[in-house]
Design a protein around this motif. Structure first.
Motif, mmCIF file in Angstrom:
data_model
loop_
_atom_site.group_PDB
_atom_site.id
_atom_site.type_symbol
_atom_site.label_atom_id
_atom_site.label_comp_id
_atom_site.label_asym_id
_atom_site.label_seq_id
_atom_site.Cartn_x
_atom_site.Cartn_y
_atom_site.Cartn_z
ATOM 1 N N GLU A 161 0.808 -1.199 -0.002
ATOM 2 C CA GLU A 161 0.103 -0.058 0.030
ATOM 3 C C GLU A 161 1.003 1.446 0.070
ATOM 4 O OE1 GLU A 161 -2.409 -0.563 3.313
ATOM 5 O OE2 GLU A 161 -3.622 -2.367 2.555
ATOM 6 N N THR A 165 1.532 4.001 -5.937
ATOM 7 C CA THR A 165 0.894 5.442 -6.261
ATOM 8 C C THR A 165 0.312 5.831 -7.405
ATOM 9 O OG1 THR A 165 2.790 6.602 -7.050
ATOM 10 C CG2 THR A 165 2.697 6.323 -4.515
ATOM 11 N N GLU A 166 -0.155 7.034 -7.842
ATOM 12 C CA GLU A 166 -0.843 7.270 -8.984
ATOM 13 C C GLU A 166 0.168 7.373 -10.117
ATOM 14 O OE1 GLU A 166 -3.714 7.793 -9.660
ATOM 15 O OE2 GLU A 166 -4.886 7.821 -7.807
ATOM 16 N N GLN A 194 -4.497 -7.475 -6.614
ATOM 17 C CA GLN A 194 -5.550 -7.093 -7.788
ATOM 18 C C GLN A 194 -6.295 -5.982 -7.427
ATOM 19 O OE1 GLN A 194 -6.069 -9.679 -10.440
ATOM 20 N NE2 GLN A 194 -6.203 -7.820 -11.296
ATOM 21 N N ASP A 195 -6.615 -5.536 -6.172
ATOM 22 C CA ASP A 195 -7.272 -4.396 -5.848
ATOM 23 C C ASP A 195 -6.468 -3.184 -5.852
ATOM 24 O OD1 ASP A 195 -9.253 -5.968 -4.898
ATOM 25 O OD2 ASP A 195 -8.875 -5.764 -2.977
ATOM 26 N N VAL A 196 -4.998 -3.176 -5.526
ATOM 27 C CA VAL A 196 -4.154 -1.978 -5.777
ATOM 28 C C VAL A 196 -4.194 -1.545 -7.040
ATOM 29 C CG1 VAL A 196 -1.784 -1.119 -5.431
ATOM 30 C CG2 VAL A 196 -3.006 -2.125 -3.646
ATOM 31 N N CYS A 197 -4.057 -2.495 -8.025
ATOM 32 C CA CYS A 197 -3.793 -2.364 -9.542
ATOM 33 C C CYS A 197 -5.066 -1.662 -9.992
ATOM 34 C CB CYS A 197 -3.475 -3.384 -10.355
ATOM 35 S SG CYS A 197 -1.868 -4.336 -10.175
ATOM 36 N N GLU A 198 -6.313 -1.967 -9.620
ATOM 37 C CA GLU A 198 -7.338 -1.566 -10.006
ATOM 38 C C GLU A 198 -7.442 0.042 -9.350
ATOM 39 O OE1 GLU A 198 -10.443 -4.185 -9.324
ATOM 40 O OE2 GLU A 198 -9.857 -5.701 -10.376
ATOM 41 N N LYS A 199 -7.119 0.194 -8.186
ATOM 42 C CA LYS A 199 -7.269 1.405 -7.527
ATOM 43 C C LYS A 199 -6.202 2.504 -8.187
ATOM 44 C CE LYS A 199 -6.631 3.782 -3.032
ATOM 45 N NZ LYS A 199 -6.192 3.630 -1.883
ATOM 46 N N TYR A 200 -5.422 2.218 -8.641
ATOM 47 C CA TYR A 200 -4.213 3.178 -9.055
ATOM 48 C C TYR A 200 -4.186 2.922 -10.701
ATOM 49 C CZ TYR A 200 -3.094 4.297 -4.356
ATOM 50 O OH TYR A 200 -3.110 4.870 -3.006
ATOM 51 N N ASN A 201 -5.118 2.064 -11.400
ATOM 52 C CA ASN A 201 -5.007 1.957 -12.678
ATOM 53 C C ASN A 201 -3.529 1.417 -13.287
ATOM 54 O OD1 ASN A 201 -6.126 1.842 -15.442
ATOM 55 N ND2 ASN A 201 -5.535 4.019 -15.778
#
Length: 390
Positions: A161, A165-166, A194-201
């Motif tokens: 986490e 970042t962006e 997977q969640d982090v990849c989706e969150k930060y594209n």
């Protein structure tokens, strides 16, 4: 005196012939091969269907370059996308090249440059793939690396986490670290990934160079971790010993690899494609993949039963026919002793014994291998006891 650069610490064995799970050297000594060319010869040595496919192609066409449409590329690419979450394939010659392509594509498609990878990972020895590798010993002596890589500990949620970042273009991981000690990603960490990849594209790249092509009991190891990667990199088992690598990518990445953006002179040549098609046709059979799962469990159970009394062993871990025996001691003497008894194994770091038998290995061959390993551990512990008594 050798004319070769001394880049390998070679064993004093000269293989002359291989068949199935066995290698025979120039002196006629026979070895049970639980290395498989480091997870390369997944169908064993000289598999008849793979050999026949190559022999047929040898008399037709070797090379024309990627200026031409090569029919074999289409059929192999279709097999790969049919058995993965990807949509398009780029062919190259090795795992390092596949990972290099993935790094380039991630940066170009996102317009970002920062990539997160894992400590103890291994992605290759080219400048890009070496930079993605989270091991100081691989970096040492080669000067400044490709910038904007961050290395984090696998299965550490807070570190993940904090690192992403962006500005992150991609996260590049092995779900089972091969060179890093047969270390498995947790299901919790995979979900967070997977969640982090989706969150930060950002792009999720799964390096399946060692774990792919049936090695863990499914077509690709990521399937067992609930992941849907944007890119999958392959080599090793894809050619069963013939040099071939591949990058599989999802639909949204297609336009970033337009004509002239990337290439490989030998990538996907007719010889490599004839072999890869024969390999995939065999390995992607459900009954073969199921047998890998069964034999993998059998191997781990046999190891647990035979080695449970040895105090130097900490853990037996892995999936399918990718198994590690974690020890409290250096495994180099164990590897040498196994070799002297006719079994070829290797390490995954200094204290992990790595077992990578061909997927076509028999249960009797597994039993024989485990018996040799158990004998070696017994011998070593006996010697240690004698030294203590002295």
């Amino acid at each position: 005196m050798s004319a070769l650069f001394p880049t390998y610490a070679r064993w004093n064995i000269k293989p002359e012939k291989g068949i199935g799970s066995k290698i025979i050297d120039v002196e006629g000594n026979e070895y049970l091969d639980f290395i498989s060319g480091i997870a390369v010869c997944n169908l064993g040595h000289c598999h008849p269907k793979v050999t026949l496919a190559l022999e047929k192609q040898l008399d037709k066409l070797w090379h024309v370059s990627n200026l031409f449409q090569i029919e074999g590329q289409e059929s192999v690419a279709q097999l790969l996308v049919d058995h993965s979450v990807g949509d398009y394939v780029f062919f190259c010659n090795s795992g390092a090249e596949a990972n290099e392509a993935a790094i380039k594509l991630a940066r170009k498609s996102t317009g970002k440059h920062h990539i997160v990878s894992l400590l103890n990972s291994f992605h290759g020895r080219t400048l890009g793939s070496m930079a993605a590798t989270g091991q100081d010993k691989i970096h040492k002596g080669f000067g400044p690396l490709l910038t904007e890589f961050t290395y984090i500990e696998m299965n550490h949620l807070a570190a993940l986490e904090e690192a992403v970042t962006e500005k992150t273009a991609a996260i590049m991981v092995e779900v089972i670290q091969g060179e890093g000690g047969i270390r498995l990603m947790s299901k919790e960490y995979a979900k967070a990934l997977q969640d982090v990849c989706e969150k930060y594209n950002c792009i999720l790249i799964i390096d399946e160079v060692q774990t792919g092509i049936g090695r863990t009991g499914t077509a690709f190891a990521y399937e067992q971790f609930g992941l849907s990667p944007d890119m999958i990199t392959l080599a090793k088992g894809l050619g069963n010993g013939f040099p071939v690598g591949a990058l599989i990518g999802k639909e949204g990445l297609k336009d970033s690899f337009s004509p002239g953006s990337h290439g490989s002179t030998f990538g996907g040549n007719p010889l490599a494609m004839s072999v890869a098609e024969a390999v995939l046709t065999e390995i992607f059979k459900p009954e073969l993949l199921e047998s890998v799962q069964q034999k993998g469990e059998f191997l781990k159970n046999q190891l647990q039963q035979q080695l449970s009394s040895h105090k130097v062993i900490e853990e037996i871990r892995g999936k399918g026919l990718m198994v590690g025996v974690a020890c409290q001691i250096d495994v180099a003497p164990i590897i040498e002793a196994c070799r002297e008894k006719g079994l070829l194994v290797l390490s995954a770091g200094p204290k992990v014994l790595r077992l990578l038998p061909p997927l076509i290995v028999t249960k009797s061959e597994i039993e024989k291998a485990v018996e040799i390993i158990a004998d070696v551990f017994a011998d070593i512990e006996q010697k240690q006891s004698m030294n203590v008594l002295k």
